[in-house]
Design a protein around this motif. Structure first.
Motif, PDB file in Angstrom:
ATOM      1  N   GLY A 222       0.772  -1.228   0.000  1.00 53.85           N
ATOM      2  CA  GLY A 222       0.000   0.000   0.000  1.00 53.85           C
ATOM      3  C   GLY A 222       0.806   1.283   0.000  1.00 53.85           C
ATOM      4  N   LEU A 223       2.093   1.205  -0.384  1.00 54.89           N
ATOM      5  CA  LEU A 223       2.899   2.413  -0.439  1.00 54.89           C
ATOM      6  C   LEU A 223       2.659   3.152  -1.755  1.00 54.89           C
ATOM      7  CD1 LEU A 223       6.339   1.227   1.017  1.00 54.89           C
ATOM      8  CD2 LEU A 223       4.293   2.049   2.212  1.00 54.89           C
ATOM      9  N   ASN A 224       2.669   4.454  -1.691  1.00 61.35           N
ATOM     10  CA  ASN A 224       2.380   5.287  -2.855  1.00 61.35           C
ATOM     11  C   ASN A 224       3.671   5.531  -3.624  1.00 61.35           C
ATOM     12  OD1 ASN A 224       1.109   6.957  -4.696  1.00 61.35           O
ATOM     13  ND2 ASN A 224       1.172   8.767  -3.369  1.00 61.35           N
ATOM     14  N   VAL A 225       3.927   4.694  -4.632  1.00 57.00           N
ATOM     15  CA  VAL A 225       5.148   4.831  -5.433  1.00 57.00           C
ATOM     16  C   VAL A 225       4.775   5.029  -6.894  1.00 57.00           C
ATOM     17  CG1 VAL A 225       6.658   3.515  -3.902  1.00 57.00           C
ATOM     18  CG2 VAL A 225       5.290   2.302  -5.602  1.00 57.00           C
ATOM     19  N   TRP A 226       5.658   5.728  -7.617  1.00 56.63           N
ATOM     20  CA  TRP A 226       5.440   6.011  -9.026  1.00 56.63           C
ATOM     21  C   TRP A 226       6.032   4.897  -9.881  1.00 56.63           C
ATOM     22  CZ3 TRP A 226       2.236   9.916 -10.157  1.00 56.63           C
ATOM     23  CH2 TRP A 226       2.061  10.905  -9.184  1.00 56.63           C
ATOM     24  N   PRO A 227       5.599   4.771 -11.142  1.00 55.30           N
ATOM     25  CA  PRO A 227       6.114   3.699 -12.007  1.00 55.30           C
ATOM     26  C   PRO A 227       7.625   3.752 -12.215  1.00 55.30           C
ATOM     27  CG  PRO A 227       4.098   4.591 -12.925  1.00 55.30           C
ATOM     28  CD  PRO A 227       4.468   5.486 -11.766  1.00 55.30           C
ATOM     29  N   TRP A 228       8.234   4.973 -12.068  1.00 59.66           N
ATOM     30  CA  TRP A 228       9.689   5.057 -12.257  1.00 59.66           C
ATOM     31  C   TRP A 228      10.461   4.728 -10.981  1.00 59.66           C
ATOM     32  CZ3 TRP A 228       6.481   9.373 -13.169  1.00 59.66           C
ATOM     33  CH2 TRP A 228       6.411  10.292 -12.122  1.00 59.66           C
ATOM     34  N   PHE A 229       9.781   4.157  -9.990  1.00 60.45           N
ATOM     35  CA  PHE A 229      10.430   3.765  -8.737  1.00 60.45           C
ATOM     36  C   PHE A 229      11.663   2.874  -8.956  1.00 60.45           C
ATOM     37  CE2 PHE A 229      10.933   0.456  -5.511  1.00 60.45           C
ATOM     38  CZ  PHE A 229      11.180   1.202  -4.366  1.00 60.45           C
ATOM     39  N   PRO A 230      11.624   1.850  -9.871  1.00 58.31           N
ATOM     40  CA  PRO A 230      12.827   1.018 -10.060  1.00 58.31           C
ATOM     41  C   PRO A 230      14.068   1.816 -10.451  1.00 58.31           C
ATOM     42  CG  PRO A 230      10.923  -0.061 -11.026  1.00 58.31           C
ATOM     43  CD  PRO A 230      10.483   1.333 -10.652  1.00 58.31           C
ATOM     44  N   VAL A 231      13.892   2.838 -11.295  1.00 58.53           N
ATOM     45  CA  VAL A 231      15.023   3.681 -11.682  1.00 58.53           C
ATOM     46  C   VAL A 231      15.489   4.504 -10.493  1.00 58.53           C
ATOM     47  CG1 VAL A 231      15.779   5.559 -13.184  1.00 58.53           C
ATOM     48  CG2 VAL A 231      14.263   3.774 -14.067  1.00 58.53           C
ATOM     49  N   GLN A 232      14.550   5.033  -9.732  1.00 60.08           N
ATOM     50  CA  GLN A 232      14.875   5.816  -8.544  1.00 60.08           C
ATOM     51  C   GLN A 232      15.669   4.987  -7.545  1.00 60.08           C
ATOM     52  OE1 GLN A 232      11.388   7.274  -6.551  1.00 60.08           O
ATOM     53  NE2 GLN A 232      12.527   8.415  -5.014  1.00 60.08           N
ATOM     54  N   LYS A 233      15.299   3.707  -7.406  1.00 56.42           N
ATOM     55  CA  LYS A 233      15.995   2.843  -6.465  1.00 56.42           C
ATOM     56  C   LYS A 233      17.439   2.600  -6.894  1.00 56.42           C
ATOM     57  CE  LYS A 233      14.984  -1.143  -3.535  1.00 56.42           C
ATOM     58  NZ  LYS A 233      16.349  -1.680  -3.411  1.00 56.42           N
ATOM     59  N   VAL A 234      17.661   2.441  -8.199  1.00 58.04           N
ATOM     60  CA  VAL A 234      19.031   2.290  -8.703  1.00 58.04           C
ATOM     61  C   VAL A 234      19.840   3.552  -8.414  1.00 58.04           C
ATOM     62  CG1 VAL A 234      20.450   2.051 -10.768  1.00 58.04           C
ATOM     63  CG2 VAL A 234      18.434   0.602 -10.472  1.00 58.04           C
TER      64      VAL A 234
END
Length: 254
Positions: A222-234
């Motif tokens: 239920g966390l509010n994350v955007w679709p570009w989260f994987p890039v942000q995590k890198v």
């Protein structure tokens, strides 16, 4: 607890690192997934250092970790990878000092990423930070080999979700911190040397897949994350690569 599969080259160091701890009230549980490279023979030679050992097929590292956590009888539990070591014999004693406060639900620290075949060579330093709301949405998680949690808290949130092959530790961390929050304390010291080449950082393909799983874990919880989260995590890892030497990883215990 240590989950292991075909780690004959490193498992002895991990066992020795736990056995060398000065804190006497400890139990080292080793769950092997049916190794065929000599790992089992090495572990058998060290049975006197272990509280429990089994070798049997499993559904992967997180399944093995769940088995180990189910066997644990201590008040505080942790998972140390089969190719990782504590930086000092005083790590568990420091954990005990922090956890003597019954209001503390867990603790975590920093770690060194080291070369696979030369653990004395630091590749990067992972310095964590105190928890606050919103960190997981930015790709943060505590260094999981440094994370010590009260067993009753783990019972409340459940174990590792086997639906995540690479990021079940991220999913579990979200659940732990959502329930306990700032009661899980950050200690600005370095406790673990972690070899590069593990399950989630074996290649860029694994990194990408792992970050996609992390995105799915955020959505599941239920966390509010955007679709570009994987890039942000890198991108959130970049500061770690700038900490190859000098300050930035917290003090290591003597």
């Amino acid at each position: 607890m240590t989950a292991v599969f075909n780690a004959a080259g490193t498992i002895q160091e991990t066992i020795d690192a736990v056995a060398a701890q000065t804190y006497p009230q400890r139990e080292h549980i080793v769950i092997d997934g049916g190794s065929r490279d000599g790992t089992v023979e090495i572990i058998e030679r060290n049975r006197d250092k272990l509280a429990y050992f089994v070798s049997e097929p499993d559904r992967g590292v997180y399944d093995a970790m769940n088995k180990g956590l189910e066997r644990a009888s201590g008040d505080v539990v942790a998972c140390l990878n089969a190719d990782d070591v504590y930086v000092s014999p005083r790590v568990l004693a420091r954990v005990a000092e922090v956890m003597v406060d019954r209001d503390v639900a867990g603790c975590y620290a920093n770690l060194y990423f080291v070369r696979q075949h030369d653990p004395a060579q630091i590749v990067r330093r992972m310095r964590s930070q105190p928890y606050c709301q919103g960190l997981f949405e930015r790709g943060w998680m505590p260094p999981h080999p440094t994370l010590f949690i009260r067993r009753d808290l783990l019972t409340q949130v459940g174990g590792f979700d086997l639906a995540f092959r690479l990021q079940s530790d991220f999913d579990l961390a979200i659940r732990l911190f959502r329930l306990a929050g700032e009661r899980i304390r950050y200690v600005d010291e370095t406790w673990v040397r972690m070899r590069m080449g593990g399950l989630s950082n074996r290649s860029w393909r694994h990194v990408l897949r792992g970050n996609l799983e992390a995105y799915a874990a955020c959505r599941k919880n239920g966390l509010n994350v955007w679709p570009w989260f994987p890039v942000q995590k890198v991108l959130s890892r970049i500061p770690e690569f700038l900490r190859k030497s000098g300050a930035g990883g917290g003090s290591a215990l003597p």
